[in-house]
Enzyme design. Structure first.
Site, mmCIF file in Angstrom:
data_model
loop_
_atom_site.group_PDB
_atom_site.id
_atom_site.type_symbol
_atom_site.label_atom_id
_atom_site.label_comp_id
_atom_site.label_asym_id
_atom_site.label_seq_id
_atom_site.Cartn_x
_atom_site.Cartn_y
_atom_site.Cartn_z
ATOM 1 N N SER A 1 31.065 45.078 62.510
ATOM 2 C CA SER A 1 32.384 44.439 62.454
ATOM 3 C C SER A 1 32.783 43.986 63.855
ATOM 4 C CB SER A 1 33.400 45.414 61.854
ATOM 5 O OG SER A 1 34.591 44.741 61.529
ATOM 6 N N ASN A 2 34.035 43.693 64.066
ATOM 7 C CA ASN A 2 34.498 43.279 65.395
ATOM 8 C C ASN A 2 35.927 43.771 65.605
ATOM 9 O OD1 ASN A 2 36.459 41.129 64.497
ATOM 10 N ND2 ASN A 2 34.576 40.347 63.574
ATOM 11 N N ARG A 3 36.472 43.477 66.790
ATOM 12 C CA ARG A 3 37.741 44.099 67.178
ATOM 13 C C ARG A 3 38.986 43.344 66.720
ATOM 14 N NH1 ARG A 3 36.928 44.308 73.335
ATOM 15 N NH2 ARG A 3 39.182 44.602 73.230
#
Ligand code: CTP
Length: 222
Positions: free
Chosen positions: A21-23
């Site tokens: 995933s990412n932030r």
């Protein structure tokens, strides 16, 4: 007008307990959804997993993976006048998802990744779309140049570019807005809620201008 807004990250599963995933916090997309409602528009918010309360008056669709995001957007795009794709969709996903938890072994491990569907690009390729298409560009360098390239490559009407070093996980952002007729506008650092109101105003004015011209559809650019 009817707005479709995407927000937040996607999660690409590796096995039942792990994902890529990412932030992305989803704050910018949620602020746009809220601002569009405040301006009297109808909103459908399609969101990846975030820690935010969806606006009460929005129609809310919760998704997790890039494939779910792709399907949900395609299901609802034709009912919309403005599609704002703000989500930070993963560009790659594991080639295979293990049905059981992958066990630790001695030595390293590599994971084969394959590209995800690009939702924005697929909407831009539609031959006679009847909605305004707005993309976002998250950049760490050469913000304007990279965003101009995305506007062209994905055939959008507007790209909102931001430097993720300012906007990521923050309550503030600073954006450059690139239009398909080569016009450019900048909005300097401000709370995302303020920026969102400005953006909604810009999108709805642009959509009115484009669609008022004898109810034209936006045709494919060669
Ligand atoms: N986007 C999308 N589907 C993807 C990847 C991106 O719809 N699989 C959309 C995003 O919602 C955003 C725009 O494309 O509106 C640009 O996303 P960004 O991550 O900045 O760019 P990428 O196209 O992924 O390119 P790169 O990561 O190389 O900068």
């Amino acid at each position: 007008m009817r707005f479709l807004v995407t927000a937040g990250p996607t999660r690409e599963p590796i096995d039942p307990v792990r994902y890529i995933s990412n932030r992305s916090s989803g704050k910018m997309g949620y602020a746009i959804a809220e601002a569009a409602l405040d301006a009297g528009h109808e909103v459908i918010l399609i969101s990846g997993p975030v820690h935010l309360e969806p606006p009460r008056l929005a129609k809310f669709v919760s998704v997790s993976t890039s494939d779910e995001m792709f399907d949900a957007v395609h299901r609802h795009a034709n009912d919309s006048n403005v599609c704002v794709l703000c989500a930070a969709v993963a560009d790659y996903k594991p080639a295979e998802v293990s049905p059981v938890k992958i066990k630790k072994r001695a030595g390293g491990m590599s994971l084969k990744l394959i590209p995800t569907h690009d939702t924005l690009e697929s909407l831009g390729r539609r031959r006679s779309r009847k909605f305004l298409l707005v993309g976002f560009a998250a950049e760490t360098n050469d913000v304007e140049e990279n965003a101009a390239e995305k506007l062209r490559a994905k055939n959008c009407d507007i790209i909102v570019a931001n430097d993720v070093r300012v906007g990521m996980e923050s309550d503030e952002n600073e954006v450059v807005i690139l239009f398909r007729d080569a016009a450019i506008r900048k909005i300097s650092r401000a709370p995302k809620k303020i920026l969102a109101c400005e953006l909604v105003k810009i999108f709805s004015e642009f959509a009115t201008k484009v669609f008022d011209k004898k109810n034209e559809t936006i045709t494919e650019r060669n």
